[in-house]
Design an enzyme around this catalytic site. Sequence first.
Site, mmCIF file in Angstrom:
data_model
loop_
_atom_site.group_PDB
_atom_site.id
_atom_site.type_symbol
_atom_site.label_atom_id
_atom_site.label_comp_id
_atom_site.label_asym_id
_atom_site.label_seq_id
_atom_site.Cartn_x
_atom_site.Cartn_y
_atom_site.Cartn_z
ATOM 1 N N GLU A 98 -4.770 -1.205 -0.386
ATOM 2 C CA GLU A 98 -4.766 -1.964 -1.639
ATOM 3 C C GLU A 98 -3.694 -1.462 -2.603
ATOM 4 O O GLU A 98 -3.016 -2.256 -3.265
ATOM 5 C CB GLU A 98 -6.148 -1.888 -2.296
ATOM 6 N N ASP A 108 4.931 3.794 5.397
ATOM 7 C CA ASP A 108 4.103 2.592 5.303
ATOM 8 C C ASP A 108 4.167 1.978 3.908
ATOM 9 O O ASP A 108 3.452 1.021 3.617
ATOM 10 C CB ASP A 108 2.648 2.883 5.694
ATOM 11 N N GLY A 164 1.032 -5.108 7.374
ATOM 12 C CA GLY A 164 0.056 -6.096 6.940
ATOM 13 C C GLY A 164 -0.096 -6.129 5.431
ATOM 14 O O GLY A 164 -0.250 -7.195 4.831
ATOM 15 N N ASP A 165 -0.055 -4.960 4.807
ATOM 16 C CA ASP A 165 -0.142 -4.895 3.341
ATOM 17 C C ASP A 165 1.081 -5.552 2.711
ATOM 18 O O ASP A 165 0.969 -6.277 1.717
ATOM 19 C CB ASP A 165 -0.236 -3.443 2.881
#
Length: 419
Positions: A65, A353, A316-317
């Site tokens: 998040e 990431d 994906g984030d």
Amino acid sequence: MSATDTAAATVPAPAQAPGQAGGTGESGTGAEVVCLGESMVTFVPQTTGRLADVPAFTRAIGGAESNVACALAAAGHRARWVSRVGADGFGEHLVDAIAAYGVDTSAVTRDPARPTGIYFRTAADRDADAAFEVVYYRAGSAASAMSPHTVPLDALRDTRVLHVTGITAALSPDCLALLRTLTERAPGRPLVSFDVNFRASLWPDRAAAGEVLLGLARGADLVFVGEDEAETAWGVTGGPQAVRDALPEPTTLVVKQGAGGATVFTRSGAGEDAIPANGAGGPRTGEAPAAPRTAPDAVIHEPAPRVDVVAPVGAGDAFAAGYLSGLLRGLPVADRLRQGHLLAANVLTVAADLTTPPPRALTDRLAALDAEEWGGLALGPGWAGAAQSAEAARSAEAGGVSQSAEAGGAAQSAEAAGA
């Protein structure tokens, strides 16, 4: 883009110029997106090999998040991250690092009795190397104590979009209770975006996990899920339409298909774009009956560019951040998917990431490519910087070029970077 690619673009333009989002703004000033979830301090080995053999680690941060919040803030949106951290040095580092991206961290709570979560992982690729190891030290963390009573709910609702993931639901019964509260269809709530983000290591009981995640997804307005996740968590096979058949409730469903691209299902006439201004209290999901589940969907597929993958963690984030950015800006649905693909490609081509997204002007030009040019796009390490440098050089030499020519030039530069 074809006429079917567009949805009713009623989202107001951002009230704040890119780069002006503050990391310590007051929670009452409103945010375009609020992201709720645990972030942890990550220790990544400086060499490959088993954790037992690695002598030194580099400190980083990790959290689905907060990754989305950082990417959105860096792209010029007003983003807020809401969570709990320990009253310790790791918690201080997390808040400072996330705020440095321009994220509002004013609603993060410090817990004097519980620590900040940390984890260690090997340098190997978790998706391609069977020897990948990850060790979490998050049980009893400050974030695991998030609940409807320990998180400032006003800070979560003072937004146009609330983004959450299934990771939070796995942390504790209190965290699950919080997500169930936030995904309950109630008057005046913001648009709820839910990334399933299934992590098998966090769910001892896979069947129970599938039931929990499906229930939360059914309460959301916008859902992101991978085909592989749908099969693992829900036993759904047969492609994107089968996933939609199993999950008809959300107004919009984005099914990620890896290198195959992504498919979005949007219920016709449901007004997914009608995101109110902060505190507007206008009609929202829950104030009126949801559109009939039998209403037809507008279905749009966008292929992903070819990418020379360095590491898949965080892609994906980044995809979710790109899609949400396009939604907030009122872009056509196909462009939202392309923005998601480009931000994902930016992360896929670096070892970390979390990284700063490419400039909006660059992603807009690439997203505007015609189908043939987009289909020929190949992105490798350094593609964004190479495309920027090439565009700047051409502009300096030519004194400015048309948007279509810039888009084509950006595509050539990006493809060259991936060669």
